[in-house]
Design an enzyme around this catalytic site. Structure first.
Site: not given
Length: 137
Positions: A10-12
């Protein structure tokens, strides 16, 4: 070369780092640490190999950091590690392990000097172009 990434999909920043590793020609071991948190010994070892403090690996944004009062100086390193093990979202990401070292890869281009090959340039999700020359800025 073997590379491991402690990853949050979920983390860019974590996604960019993973893609940079893959672009270097390596398919890393991906550990989704929110689903499979590290054991205490593993977390302590990673922190030691990174040469950072326990507090340096604590993530504040989007975590129970404030609710738990972790900004206060009353917590020992062992207690902070206990919190990270109980709430893995407190572990900042992505952490990358390669034969060249261990590093918290924020920003994602910090992974470049852990890779087996020079990537040249890489375009991040937000459109920013980074190159190997900017990896340590």
């Amino acid at each position: 070369m073997t590379i491991t990434i402690y990853h949050n999909p979920k983390c860019g920043t974590s996604r960019n780092t993973l893609e940079m590793i893959r672009k270097s020609g390596v398919e890393p071991d991906v550990i989704e640490y929110l689903k499979t948190p590290p054991k205490r010994e593993e977390l302590v070892d990673l922190i030691g190999r990174m040469g950072c403090s326990v507090r340096d690996l604590l993530r504040q944004k989007g975590t129970p950091y404030d609710e738990l009062g972790l900004g206060e100086d009353k917590w020992s390193d062992d207690q902070l590690i206990d919190f990270m093990l109980e709430h893995p979202i407190l572990i900042n990401r992505p952490v990358v392990v390669s034969e060249k070292g261990v590093r918290l890869c924020r920003p994602s281009e910090k992974v470049m000097d852990l890779l087996p090959a020079d990537l040249g340039s890489f375009t991040k999700e937000d459109g920013e172009v980074v190159s190997s020359g900017t990896a340590n800025d």
